[in-house]
Write a protein that holds these residues in place. Structure first.
Motif, PDB file in Angstrom:
ATOM      1  N   ASN A 314      29.626 -74.374 -26.114  1.00 42.60           N
ATOM      2  CA  ASN A 314      28.602 -73.598 -26.822  1.00 42.60           C
ATOM      3  C   ASN A 314      27.912 -72.604 -25.898  1.00 42.60           C
ATOM      4  O   ASN A 314      27.572 -71.483 -26.301  1.00 42.60           O
ATOM      5  N   ALA A 317      30.103 -69.557 -25.346  1.00 42.02           N
ATOM      6  CA  ALA A 317      30.055 -68.673 -26.523  1.00 42.02           C
ATOM      7  C   ALA A 317      28.742 -67.904 -26.578  1.00 42.02           C
ATOM      8  O   ALA A 317      28.712 -66.701 -26.876  1.00 42.02           O
ATOM      9  N   GLU A 318      27.644 -68.583 -26.268  1.00 47.18           N
ATOM     10  CA  GLU A 318      26.332 -67.946 -26.342  1.00 47.18           C
ATOM     11  C   GLU A 318      26.185 -66.815 -25.333  1.00 47.18           C
ATOM     12  O   GLU A 318      25.787 -65.695 -25.685  1.00 47.18           O
ATOM     13  N   THR A 320      28.496 -65.258 -23.696  1.00 44.36           N
ATOM     14  CA  THR A 320      29.496 -64.211 -23.924  1.00 44.36           C
ATOM     15  C   THR A 320      29.019 -63.260 -25.018  1.00 44.36           C
ATOM     16  O   THR A 320      29.227 -62.040 -24.934  1.00 44.36           O
ATOM     17  N   SER A 321      28.356 -63.811 -26.022  1.00 43.84           N
ATOM     18  CA  SER A 321      27.829 -62.966 -27.101  1.00 43.84           C
ATOM     19  C   SER A 321      26.739 -62.020 -26.599  1.00 43.84           C
ATOM     20  O   SER A 321      26.419 -61.014 -27.242  1.00 43.84           O
ATOM     21  N   LYS A 322      26.181 -62.330 -25.424  1.00 44.28           N
ATOM     22  CA  LYS A 322      25.129 -61.494 -24.835  1.00 44.28           C
ATOM     23  C   LYS A 322      25.671 -60.560 -23.756  1.00 44.28           C
ATOM     24  O   LYS A 322      24.894 -59.961 -23.012  1.00 44.28           O
TER      25      LYS A 322
END
Length: 348
Positions: A314, A317-318, A320-322
């Motif tokens: 998680n 993913a977090e 990377t989204s930033k």
């Protein structure tokens, strides 16, 4: 008479010059724990003494525990950056989200239970990924503590289910993410607030090291202490020992060289080793108090590690989204941990 005056003036000037040479710079460093706890005892204090000795007394390092120069522990980085203090001990995780790349070293079961090994890895990782994040200060060392474990009122945790409903203090975002994943209610707070929170029933316990336990009076405020099986730490915390950039740059080259000689891989390993020494002392104090000391079974540890893997997935993913490369950060953190088992620092 003129001769006597000249001699007196020369003596005065000579004394003044000698004094100026003997102590050219005073550095005020601050931290947020007891001076009797492990890092100040086995690293910060000896580091200051070594800098003074190596500079032939031209640098004097003044140490202020318990944030005596002002501010709160979470603001330490900014106090150094802004020149309110010349240097100090920083936990970047006390400002969640500000230094997200550093969190890679703090993810569940990332580092070994050796603070020294983990700290060598922390320096390698810092050099590759974090120097730009900390560009507003001069980084002297980057390190980790020893194994983080669960300290609580009442019986020791034995299974994952035992976490359900527990209000537990967490020091960083990765630690609180793991506590939530295992079913506890995480409450983030800096270490100075932990004893009062325990005594007032705000928390049932928390995660912290052996070495900090005596200075926080956990022998009196808690009843049990639980570690995980194996050689990896349930969680860990990332620190930097840093100096105001302008203050460092203002030093003459030979005094910069003294700071440099007491920085980097060597100093980071030294700081981690301090925690290892303190862990032995702290565990002995808890045992002498008659508190329950427990280690989770391998099967329960594996269950928690599986939940930790979910936290890591998680987290990747977090971040990377930033805009960060979360997978590479985790890969490089693991690589740094692996390589430090074959890397030796110089003696300290």
């Amino acid at each position: 008479m003129n001769t006597l005056k000249s001699a007196a003036l020369a003596a005065l000037l000579g004394l003044t010059a000698t004094n100026a040479f003997a102590q050219e710079v005073t550095l005020r460093f601050q931290h947020f724990v007891s001076p009797k706890s492990a890092n100040p005892t086995y690293f910060i204090g000896p580091w200051a003494e070594k800098v003074e000795k190596d500079s032939n007394g031209r640098i004097k390092v003044e140490l202020y525990p318990f944030m005596q120069l002002g501010g709160k522990a979470p603001s330490q980085y900014d106090l150094i950056r802004d020149g309110a203090i010349d240097g100090g001990w920083v936990i970047p995780g006390y400002q969640p989200g500000r230094f997200p790349e550093a969190e890679a070293m703090e993810l569940p079961f990332m580092v070994t239970k050796s603070g020294e090994e983990a700290s060598k890895a922390a320096w390698i990782f810092t050099q590759k990924h974090l120097m730009d994040d900390f560009r507003d200060v001069h980084v002297i060392a980057a390190h980790m503590h020893g194994p983080g474990l669960v300290h609580k009122k009442g019986p020791a945790v034995q299974t994952v289910e035992d976490f359900n409903g527990l209000k537990l203090r967490g020091p960083s975002r990765p630690a609180t993410l793991l506590l939530k994943e295992v079913g506890a209610t995480p409450i983030g707070m800096p270490v100075p607030a932990f004893p009062e929170a325990l005594s007032k029933g705000v928390v049932d316990g928390g995660v912290i090291t052996w070495e900090m336990s005596p200075s926080l009076k956990l022998d009196e405020l808690t009843d049990s202490h639980t570690d995980v099986a194996g050689d990896k730490s349930l969680y860990n915390l990332y620190f930097i020992w840093a100096m105001n950039k302008d203050k460092y740059n203002s030093l003459p080259d030979d005094l910069k060289a003294v700071i440099d000689a007491n920085s980097g891989f060597f100093a980071s390993a030294w700081a981690g080793r301090a925690h290892d020494i303190g862990d032995k002392d702290g565990k002995a104090v808890m045992a002498a108090a008659g508190n329950e000391i427990s280690t989770l079974s391998e099967s329960e540890t594996a269950r928690i590690q599986g939940l930790g893997d979910t936290v890591i997935t998680n987290w990747i993913a977090e971040v990377t989204s930033k805009g960060l490369d979360g997978a590479t950060l985790v890969e490089d953190a693991r690589a740094a941990v692996a390589v430090t088992r074959d890397v030796s620092g110089r003696e300290y």
